[in-house]
Design a protein around this motif. Structure first.
Motif, PDB file in Angstrom:
ATOM      1  N   ALA A 191       0.839  -1.200   0.000  1.00 19.99           N
ATOM      2  CA  ALA A 191       0.000   0.000   0.000  1.00 19.99           C
ATOM      3  C   ALA A 191       0.873   1.248   0.000  1.00 19.99           C
ATOM      4  O   ALA A 191       0.611   2.204   0.720  1.00 19.99           O
ATOM      5  CB  ALA A 191      -0.922   0.001   1.207  1.00 19.99           C
ATOM      6  N   SER A 192       1.901   1.248  -0.827  1.00 21.16           N
ATOM      7  CA  SER A 192       2.822   2.381  -0.861  1.00 21.16           C
ATOM      8  C   SER A 192       2.385   3.464  -1.828  1.00 21.16           C
ATOM      9  O   SER A 192       2.912   4.574  -1.795  1.00 21.16           O
ATOM     10  CB  SER A 192       4.232   1.908  -1.224  1.00 21.16           C
ATOM     11  N   THR A 193       1.424   3.161  -2.707  1.00 20.02           N
ATOM     12  CA  THR A 193       0.917   4.154  -3.647  1.00 20.02           C
ATOM     13  C   THR A 193      -0.613   4.202  -3.576  1.00 20.02           C
ATOM     14  O   THR A 193      -1.241   3.265  -3.066  1.00 20.02           O
ATOM     15  CB  THR A 193       1.331   3.820  -5.094  1.00 20.02           C
ATOM     16  N   GLU A 194      -1.196   5.272  -4.102  1.00 17.89           N
ATOM     17  CA  GLU A 194      -2.651   5.373  -4.105  1.00 17.89           C
ATOM     18  C   GLU A 194      -3.272   4.269  -4.949  1.00 17.89           C
ATOM     19  O   GLU A 194      -4.357   3.766  -4.627  1.00 17.89           O
ATOM     20  CB  GLU A 194      -3.082   6.748  -4.628  1.00 17.89           C
ATOM     21  N   GLU A 195      -2.580   3.887  -6.031  1.00 18.75           N
ATOM     22  CA  GLU A 195      -3.100   2.813  -6.877  1.00 18.75           C
ATOM     23  C   GLU A 195      -3.168   1.495  -6.114  1.00 18.75           C
ATOM     24  O   GLU A 195      -4.153   0.745  -6.223  1.00 18.75           O
ATOM     25  CB  GLU A 195      -2.226   2.652  -8.123  1.00 18.75           C
ATOM     26  N   GLU A 196      -2.140   1.208  -5.323  1.00 16.80           N
ATOM     27  CA  GLU A 196      -2.149  -0.027  -4.537  1.00 16.80           C
ATOM     28  C   GLU A 196      -3.232   0.021  -3.463  1.00 16.80           C
ATOM     29  O   GLU A 196      -3.908  -0.988  -3.217  1.00 16.80           O
ATOM     30  CB  GLU A 196      -0.773  -0.248  -3.899  1.00 16.80           C
ATOM     31  N   ILE A 197      -3.403   1.176  -2.839  1.00 16.87           N
ATOM     32  CA  ILE A 197      -4.437   1.314  -1.808  1.00 16.87           C
ATOM     33  C   ILE A 197      -5.820   1.110  -2.412  1.00 16.87           C
ATOM     34  O   ILE A 197      -6.668   0.410  -1.850  1.00 16.87           O
ATOM     35  CB  ILE A 197      -4.339   2.694  -1.130  1.00 16.87           C
ATOM     36  N   ASP A 198      -6.055   1.701  -3.584  1.00 18.78           N
ATOM     37  CA  ASP A 198      -7.350   1.542  -4.252  1.00 18.78           C
ATOM     38  C   ASP A 198      -7.592   0.090  -4.651  1.00 18.78           C
ATOM     39  O   ASP A 198      -8.714  -0.407  -4.575  1.00 18.78           O
ATOM     40  CB  ASP A 198      -7.427   2.440  -5.486  1.00 18.78           C
ATOM     41  N   ARG A 199      -6.528  -0.589  -5.076  1.00 14.85           N
ATOM     42  CA  ARG A 199      -6.677  -1.994  -5.468  1.00 14.85           C
ATOM     43  C   ARG A 199      -7.073  -2.841  -4.265  1.00 14.85           C
ATOM     44  O   ARG A 199      -7.964  -3.705  -4.365  1.00 14.85           O
ATOM     45  CB  ARG A 199      -5.378  -2.514  -6.083  1.00 14.85           C
ATOM     46  N   VAL A 200      -6.451  -2.594  -3.133  1.00 14.74           N
ATOM     47  CA  VAL A 200      -6.808  -3.330  -1.909  1.00 14.74           C
ATOM     48  C   VAL A 200      -8.259  -3.034  -1.535  1.00 14.74           C
ATOM     49  O   VAL A 200      -9.041  -3.940  -1.217  1.00 14.74           O
ATOM     50  CB  VAL A 200      -5.866  -2.952  -0.753  1.00 14.74           C
ATOM     51  N   LYS A 201      -8.629  -1.762  -1.580  1.00 14.50           N
ATOM     52  CA  LYS A 201     -10.001  -1.365  -1.220  1.00 14.50           C
ATOM     53  C   LYS A 201     -11.021  -2.088  -2.099  1.00 14.50           C
ATOM     54  O   LYS A 201     -12.001  -2.648  -1.600  1.00 14.50           O
ATOM     55  CB  LYS A 201     -10.163   0.140  -1.377  1.00 14.50           C
ATOM     56  N   ASN A 202     -10.795  -2.073  -3.407  1.00 11.89           N
ATOM     57  CA  ASN A 202     -11.755  -2.691  -4.325  1.00 11.89           C
ATOM     58  C   ASN A 202     -11.869  -4.199  -4.095  1.00 11.89           C
ATOM     59  O   ASN A 202     -12.963  -4.763  -4.158  1.00 11.89           O
ATOM     60  CB  ASN A 202     -11.349  -2.410  -5.764  1.00 11.89           C
ATOM     61  N   GLN A 203     -10.742  -4.838  -3.816  1.00 16.73           N
ATOM     62  CA  GLN A 203     -10.779  -6.275  -3.562  1.00 16.73           C
ATOM     63  C   GLN A 203     -11.529  -6.590  -2.275  1.00 16.73           C
ATOM     64  O   GLN A 203     -12.336  -7.522  -2.227  1.00 16.73           O
ATOM     65  CB  GLN A 203      -9.355  -6.833  -3.497  1.00 16.73           C
ATOM     66  N   VAL A 204     -11.267  -5.800  -1.228  1.00 15.58           N
ATOM     67  CA  VAL A 204     -11.914  -6.053   0.065  1.00 15.58           C
ATOM     68  C   VAL A 204     -13.419  -5.806  -0.043  1.00 15.58           C
ATOM     69  O   VAL A 204     -14.232  -6.569   0.497  1.00 15.58           O
ATOM     70  CB  VAL A 204     -11.288  -5.181   1.167  1.00 15.58           C
ATOM     71  N   VAL A 205     -13.809  -4.733  -0.734  1.00 19.68           N
ATOM     72  CA  VAL A 205     -15.238  -4.462  -0.918  1.00 19.68           C
ATOM     73  C   VAL A 205     -15.899  -5.603  -1.674  1.00 19.68           C
ATOM     74  O   VAL A 205     -16.973  -6.082  -1.290  1.00 19.68           O
ATOM     75  CB  VAL A 205     -15.448  -3.133  -1.677  1.00 19.68           C
ATOM     76  N   GLY A 206     -15.252  -6.057  -2.747  1.00 15.28           N
ATOM     77  CA  GLY A 206     -15.830  -7.166  -3.521  1.00 15.28           C
ATOM     78  C   GLY A 206     -15.985  -8.419  -2.707  1.00 15.28           C
ATOM     79  O   GLY A 206     -17.030  -9.082  -2.765  1.00 15.28           O
ATOM     80  N   LEU A 207     -14.985  -8.740  -1.915  1.00 15.22           N
ATOM     81  CA  LEU A 207     -15.053  -9.935  -1.073  1.00 15.22           C
ATOM     82  C   LEU A 207     -16.135  -9.816  -0.010  1.00 15.22           C
ATOM     83  O   LEU A 207     -16.831 -10.773   0.312  1.00 15.22           O
ATOM     84  CB  LEU A 207     -13.690 -10.196  -0.425  1.00 15.22           C
ATOM     85  N   ALA A 208     -16.274  -8.605   0.551  1.00 18.86           N
ATOM     86  CA  ALA A 208     -17.289  -8.402   1.585  1.00 18.86           C
ATOM     87  C   ALA A 208     -18.698  -8.572   1.031  1.00 18.86           C
ATOM     88  O   ALA A 208     -19.602  -9.051   1.727  1.00 18.86           O
ATOM     89  CB  ALA A 208     -17.131  -7.010   2.196  1.00 18.86           C
ATOM     90  N   LEU A 209     -18.887  -8.179  -0.222  1.00 19.55           N
ATOM     91  CA  LEU A 209     -20.233  -8.227  -0.812  1.00 19.55           C
ATOM     92  C   LEU A 209     -20.580  -9.582  -1.427  1.00 19.55           C
ATOM     93  O   LEU A 209     -21.773  -9.882  -1.623  1.00 19.55           O
ATOM     94  CB  LEU A 209     -20.369  -7.139  -1.886  1.00 19.55           C
ATOM     95  N   VAL A 210     -19.566 -10.387  -1.727  1.00 15.19           N
ATOM     96  CA  VAL A 210     -19.835 -11.689  -2.373  1.00 15.19           C
ATOM     97  C   VAL A 210     -20.794 -12.522  -1.544  1.00 15.19           C
ATOM     98  O   VAL A 210     -21.760 -13.096  -2.069  1.00 15.19           O
ATOM     99  CB  VAL A 210     -18.518 -12.439  -2.619  1.00 15.19           C
ATOM    100  N   GLY A 211     -20.544 -12.607  -0.265  1.00 18.69           N
ATOM    101  CA  GLY A 211     -21.380 -13.463   0.582  1.00 18.69           C
ATOM    102  C   GLY A 211     -22.690 -12.832   1.011  1.00 18.69           C
ATOM    103  O   GLY A 211     -23.514 -13.506   1.615  1.00 18.69           O
ATOM    104  N   LEU A 212     -22.867 -11.530   0.720  1.00 21.83           N
ATOM    105  CA  LEU A 212     -24.061 -10.838   1.186  1.00 21.83           C
ATOM    106  C   LEU A 212     -25.087 -10.608   0.086  1.00 21.83           C
ATOM    107  O   LEU A 212     -26.289 -10.487   0.363  1.00 21.83           O
ATOM    108  CB  LEU A 212     -23.680  -9.487   1.790  1.00 21.83           C
ATOM    109  N   ARG A 213     -24.651 -10.535  -1.148  1.00 22.43           N
ATOM    110  CA  ARG A 213     -25.593 -10.190  -2.216  1.00 22.43           C
ATOM    111  C   ARG A 213     -26.635 -11.266  -2.389  1.00 22.43           C
ATOM    112  O   ARG A 213     -26.347 -12.469  -2.332  1.00 22.43           O
ATOM    113  CB  ARG A 213     -24.827  -9.981  -3.530  1.00 22.43           C
ATOM    114  N   ALA A 214     -27.856 -10.837  -2.662  1.00 23.73           N
ATOM    115  CA  ALA A 214     -28.963 -11.772  -2.864  1.00 23.73           C
ATOM    116  C   ALA A 214     -28.772 -12.502  -4.183  1.00 23.73           C
ATOM    117  O   ALA A 214     -28.274 -11.936  -5.142  1.00 23.73           O
ATOM    118  CB  ALA A 214     -30.290 -11.010  -2.865  1.00 23.73           C
TER     119      ALA A 214
END
Length: 214
Positions: A191-214
């Motif tokens: 997470a040394s660059t904004e691009e890396e931080i955004d990539r982590v954020k997008n992956q974590v959001v996607g993983l969090a929603l996978v198990g919740l979406r109807a």
């Protein structure tokens, strides 16, 4: 009266409220930088005063000691987080948008104020005093309750699984968020660059929603 006691009393003219909040805020922000750089146990009040560009005794005017200063840092940051959760909960958008907004808020804070995040992640686990101000059961319940409300909204609109327990889902979301940010703070997650931080954020959001979406 000794000089040590004098340094802990209110300075002359301390009744001027116009400037006091600004000075206190400057000390808190300086404390975040110093705690992040030296660690709580490695820094002194004098280091904080120097970083805030204020007199040594003025720090004691607002804070009894270093413990109270750290507690105030925790309390301020938790208040900001809770207020952000409340605003997201009350705002417009789908449950997925709101969950993404929660992650986005924290990751944006990491981009703009990494020192504050580093102090919260590292020092709260090392300093039991920090649990008295901010990381209390009441605060956790409030955070979980706000996120659970987002989940319930999504369930009511058919966006999220109806069989998911909102409290369990909220605890899982916040737990995943904390661990992801902890991984960035300690260098486990790049997470040394904004691009890396955004990539982590997008992956974590996607993983969090996978198990919740109807």
């Amino acid at each position: 009266m000794s000089r040590a006691r004098q340094s802990r009393t209110a300075p002359k003219g301390a009744g001027n409220e116009e400037f006091e909040p600004e000075k206190r805020r400057a000390i808190l922000h300086a404390a975040v930088r110093v705690f992040a750089e030296k660690g709580y146990h490695g820094c002194r009040i004098a280091d904080v005063a120097r970083a805030a560009n204020v007199a040594y005794g003025l720090v004691y005017h607002y804070f009894r000691n270093k413990d109270e200063l750290l507690e105030s840092v925790f309390a301020e940051q938790w208040t900001i987080f809770i207020n952000a959760l409340a605003a997201i909960d009350a705002g417009q958008g789908t449950a997925g948008d709101k969950i993404a907004g929660i992650f986005g808020f924290v990751f944006d804070v990491y981009k703009t104020a990494p020192s504050a995040v580093r102090v919260l992640i590292l020092e709260v686990t090392r300093t039991p005093q920090g649990l008295r101000a901010g990381s209390t059961r009441e605060t956790f319940e409030k955070a979980v309750g706000l996120v659970a409300d987002v989940v319930r909204q999504g369930q009511a609109r058919g966006e999220l699984r109806a069989d998911a327990d909102p409290i369990v889902a909220a605890a899982t979301i916040l737990g995943g968020l904390e661990l992801a940010v902890s991984g960035m703070v300690v260098g486990l997650v790049p997470a040394s660059t904004e691009e890396e931080i955004d990539r982590v954020k997008n992956q974590v959001v996607g993983l969090a929603l996978v198990g919740l979406r109807a």
